[in-house]
Design a protein around this motif. Sequence first.
Motif: not given
Length: 446
Positions: A54, A85, A89, A115-116, A119, A123, A169, A172, A175-176, A211
């Motif tokens: 990611m 990505a 996941l 986080g999971t 993401l 996705a 989006h 992202t 969350f990462l 990012y």
Amino acid sequence: MSLRSSRWVGRTGPVALLLLVAGYTALWVVARPAGQDGGSYVGQLVGADAVLLMSLGMVLISTLPWVDTYFDGIDKAAIWHRRLAITGLVLLLPHILMSHGGDGPGWAGPAGVVGTVGLVTLAVWAILPRWRTIVPAPGRRLITALHETAPARLVSRLLSNYEIWRQVHRLTGLFLAVAVAHGLVDATPFGDSAVLRWSYLAVSAVGIGFYLYRELLARRGHGLRDYQVSEVRPVGDGMTEIALAPLGQPLRYEPGQFAMLHLESKDGWHRHPFTLASSPDEHHLRVTVKALGDYTAALQRTVRVGMPAVLSGPHGRFTHAHATGHQLWIAGGVGITPFLSWLRSLRTHPPGGPVSVYHAVRDEAPYAEEIRDLVADEPEVTFDLVTSSSGGRATVDYVLETSGADPREAWVYMCGPDPMLRALEADFRASGVPGSRNHREYFDWR
């Protein structure tokens, strides 16, 4: 680097990705601390690989010029971003099932969940517009029936809104970062291995750093140029051509490239990638817009002469400069746009051999008369309009038969709807066209 440079450079990016992932995985295998539970360690290894994938995905959507170069265009880089990505996941599942956390703080577990879930949600939202390519045929009727219900139509309207998706989006990276923090404080190997801890931090810093670059700096773009809308005209089949006049230094590009078009509306500036349909030698720059979604439909209704515009780029490496034999240019619908740029640049960027142009449409064919005029004085360039309403189909057999091209020597260039191009690409390969001579522009990644 010029688009005429050797194409092998554009293949080095994916190879580098595979080597990085293989090397990072090997590092975890070699540097495993003593006393680590085997199953849990494997779970944490795949979790670290997920963070790496990611993070690399963040690099690929930075729109930096070198990404364009080493991935043969940011359209292809965006496809690799999607692949990384999704793979990352998928790896989260064995990570969740197999790994056992250490003595981290109480917030470590919830952070991993946040986080999971974040993401995965983003996705799935990105994949939903392409559900027909994922769901097996027997299940499509059920989904289609559900889609016709009022609640489903409302949800679909919200989820298919490009501008809403683009803004959400942008979370992202956040969350990462939450997932990275979870791994840093909860992974059991990091207390016994400085190599694993610092390599994880380096991988995470790359993803979060890119990012932040994209959110804080890249939005200023590279190669920003000020323009003004000088003409808006419908060209048929739901398409609108927008002409832009430079207010200063014009954007320098090569035929077939695309740029990010920034236009101002009531709720602020919005950007969207568009292939440049004009020749680089024209004073005005032209893009062709078709209502394929909420943004493009709204753009056709709201854009007016005199509106300010900003272009950033150019991007993409869709070019016929490397071809040496018979070229087959095949467009479906609005996919004619990059070929318009090529055709309008025949004198300044001549192809290296005979060219057969095919435009597949339902009935109405914008630009058909202009294309005929452009090729009228070009003995080695032919144009064939294929209309499905008259029973025509731009199949591989039809194209090879009418063009007279030898598939072993032909160079194929395509742009259009993804299902059409996938079928053509497979059939061209089966007919003997080498894979290295099958080229397409990916515009549906946007």
